[in-house]
Scaffold this motif. Structure first.
Motif, short mmCIF file in Angstrom:
data_model
loop_
_atom_site.label_atom_id
_atom_site.label_comp_id
_atom_site.label_asym_id
_atom_site.label_seq_id
_atom_site.Cartn_x
_atom_site.Cartn_y
_atom_site.Cartn_z
N TYR A 279 5.57 -7.36 -11.63
CA TYR A 279 4.64 -6.25 -11.88
C TYR A 279 4.85 -5.09 -10.90
CZ TYR A 279 2.11 -9.39 -14.97
OH TYR A 279 1.78 -10.24 -15.99
N LEU A 280 5.25 -5.42 -9.68
CA LEU A 280 5.48 -4.40 -8.65
C LEU A 280 6.88 -4.56 -8.08
CD1 LEU A 280 2.19 -4.52 -6.50
CD2 LEU A 280 2.74 -2.98 -8.39
N LYS A 281 7.34 -3.48 -7.45
CA LYS A 281 8.60 -3.52 -6.71
C LYS A 281 8.40 -2.82 -5.38
CE LYS A 281 10.24 0.49 -9.29
NZ LYS A 281 11.27 1.01 -10.17
N ARG A 282 9.16 -3.25 -4.41
CA ARG A 282 9.12 -2.63 -3.07
C ARG A 282 10.33 -1.70 -2.94
NH1 ARG A 282 7.73 -8.17 -1.63
NH2 ARG A 282 5.64 -8.21 -0.72
N GLU A 283 10.07 -0.52 -2.38
CA GLU A 283 11.14 0.45 -2.14
C GLU A 283 10.95 1.08 -0.77
OE1 GLU A 283 10.92 3.33 -5.30
OE2 GLU A 283 11.71 1.94 -6.79
N LEU B 33 -2.72 -11.53 -15.26
CA LEU B 33 -3.12 -10.95 -13.98
C LEU B 33 -4.52 -11.46 -13.64
CD1 LEU B 33 -2.06 -7.27 -14.64
CD2 LEU B 33 -1.15 -8.69 -12.83
N THR B 34 -4.73 -11.79 -12.38
CA THR B 34 -6.08 -12.13 -11.94
C THR B 34 -6.83 -10.82 -11.70
OG1 THR B 34 -5.57 -12.11 -9.58
CG2 THR B 34 -5.20 -14.21 -10.78
N PRO B 35 -8.16 -10.88 -11.66
CA PRO B 35 -8.90 -9.65 -11.34
C PRO B 35 -8.49 -9.05 -10.00
CG PRO B 35 -10.38 -11.24 -12.34
CD PRO B 35 -9.06 -11.95 -12.10
N ALA B 36 -8.24 -9.89 -9.00
CA ALA B 36 -7.84 -9.37 -7.69
C ALA B 36 -6.49 -8.67 -7.77
CB ALA B 36 -7.80 -10.51 -6.67
N GLN B 37 -5.55 -9.27 -8.51
CA GLN B 37 -4.24 -8.63 -8.67
C GLN B 37 -4.39 -7.31 -9.44
OE1 GLN B 37 -2.32 -11.83 -10.74
NE2 GLN B 37 -1.25 -12.55 -8.91
N ALA B 38 -5.18 -7.32 -10.47
CA ALA B 38 -5.36 -6.12 -11.29
C ALA B 38 -5.97 -4.98 -10.47
CB ALA B 38 -6.23 -6.43 -12.50
N ARG B 39 -6.89 -5.31 -9.56
CA ARG B 39 -7.49 -4.27 -8.72
C ARG B 39 -6.44 -3.59 -7.85
NH1 ARG B 39 -12.06 -7.27 -9.33
NH2 ARG B 39 -11.78 -8.84 -7.75
N LEU B 40 -5.47 -4.36 -7.36
CA LEU B 40 -4.41 -3.75 -6.56
C LEU B 40 -3.47 -2.92 -7.43
CD1 LEU B 40 -3.25 -6.36 -3.90
CD2 LEU B 40 -4.70 -4.37 -3.60
N VAL B 41 -3.05 -3.48 -8.56
CA VAL B 41 -2.12 -2.76 -9.45
C VAL B 41 -2.74 -1.43 -9.88
CG1 VAL B 41 -1.00 -2.81 -11.71
CG2 VAL B 41 -0.91 -4.81 -10.24
N ALA B 42 -4.04 -1.43 -10.18
CA ALA B 42 -4.71 -0.22 -10.65
C ALA B 42 -4.73 0.88 -9.58
CB ALA B 42 -6.13 -0.54 -11.09
N ARG B 43 -4.51 0.51 -8.34
CA ARG B 43 -4.59 1.49 -7.25
C ARG B 43 -3.23 1.99 -6.79
NH1 ARG B 43 -9.74 1.60 -5.36
NH2 ARG B 43 -11.09 -0.05 -6.12
N ILE B 44 -2.18 1.56 -7.44
CA ILE B 44 -0.85 2.06 -7.07
C ILE B 44 -0.77 3.53 -7.45
CG2 ILE B 44 1.64 1.88 -7.53
CD1 ILE B 44 0.65 -0.50 -5.98
N ALA C 135 0.12 -1.77 -17.59
CA ALA C 135 -0.80 -0.64 -17.42
C ALA C 135 -1.02 0.09 -18.74
CB ALA C 135 -0.27 0.32 -16.36
N GLU C 136 0.03 0.22 -19.53
CA GLU C 136 -0.10 0.88 -20.84
C GLU C 136 -1.04 0.09 -21.75
OE1 GLU C 136 3.99 1.13 -21.98
OE2 GLU C 136 4.35 2.91 -20.75
N VAL C 137 -0.90 -1.23 -21.76
CA VAL C 137 -1.80 -2.08 -22.56
C VAL C 137 -3.24 -1.93 -22.08
CG1 VAL C 137 -2.41 -4.50 -23.08
CG2 VAL C 137 -0.02 -3.75 -23.22
N ALA C 138 -3.43 -1.98 -20.77
CA ALA C 138 -4.78 -1.85 -20.20
C ALA C 138 -5.38 -0.48 -20.53
CB ALA C 138 -4.73 -2.05 -18.69
N ASN C 139 -4.58 0.57 -20.42
CA ASN C 139 -5.09 1.92 -20.70
C ASN C 139 -5.46 2.08 -22.17
OD1 ASN C 139 -4.90 2.76 -18.03
ND2 ASN C 139 -2.80 3.49 -18.29
N ARG C 140 -4.69 1.47 -23.07
CA ARG C 140 -5.04 1.52 -24.50
C ARG C 140 -6.37 0.82 -24.75
NH1 ARG C 140 0.47 0.77 -25.41
NH2 ARG C 140 0.21 -1.46 -25.78
N GLY D 67 4.99 -3.97 -14.86
CA GLY D 67 3.71 -3.41 -14.44
C GLY D 67 3.34 -2.18 -15.23
N THR D 68 4.34 -1.35 -15.52
CA THR D 68 4.10 -0.15 -16.33
C THR D 68 3.67 -0.54 -17.74
OG1 THR D 68 5.69 1.12 -15.03
CG2 THR D 68 5.18 1.95 -17.23
N ARG D 69 4.32 -1.53 -18.31
CA ARG D 69 3.94 -1.99 -19.66
C ARG D 69 2.52 -2.57 -19.66
NH1 ARG D 69 8.90 -4.70 -19.51
NH2 ARG D 69 7.82 -6.66 -19.91
#
Length: 126
Positions: A60-64, A16-27, A85-90, A81-83
């Motif tokens: 990493y993401l899905k649209r619904e 993930l790039t930093p820009a991508q990670a910033r978006l994922v973190a805000r979901i 996030a779990e790695v990042a949170n650890r 994306g959930t996996r």
């Protein structure tokens, strides 16, 4: 901390790039709309759209459909994306534990409180 998170993600096979990670973190837990993510990340809707397209393409993401508005789409974490996030949170918890060990519980709590107060002016969307 950010460096440690990105190292942990890379070691676990997540790119993930930093820009991508910033978006994922805000979901949000119930999903987020593209316009919300763009505003929170302080990027244009077009930039957010490009990043989201990359994140969807890479799993990493899905649209619904948005159940509140049939014309709108929600972005949610996909399994990958959930996996990630779990790695990042650890990794974050490991760094925080190191800081608590180094500073002591009282000073670490003071640091956390100060950082949370600063977040009000540096990241009003959190």
């Amino acid at each position: 901390m950010e460096r440690r998170v990105f190292v942990a993600l890379a070691e676990a096979g997540f790119e993930l790039t930093p820009a991508q990670a910033r978006l994922v973190a805000r979901i949000g837990p119930d999903g987020s709309r593209l316009t919300e993510l763009a505003a929170q990340a302080q990027v244009t809707k077009q930039t957010a759209g490009v990043l989201v397209d990359q994140l969807v393409h890479n799993g990493y993401l899905k649209r619904e459909p948005d159940p509140r508005d049939g014309r709108a789409r929600l972005l949610r974490l996909a399994e990958r994306g959930t996996r990630a996030a779990e790695v990042a949170n650890r990794a974050v918890r490991a760094v925080e534990d190191e800081w608590i060990t180094h500073l002591g519980a009282r000073q670490a709590a003071t640091l956390r409180n100060s950082l949370e107060q600063l977040r009000e002016i540096t990241d009003p969307y959190r």
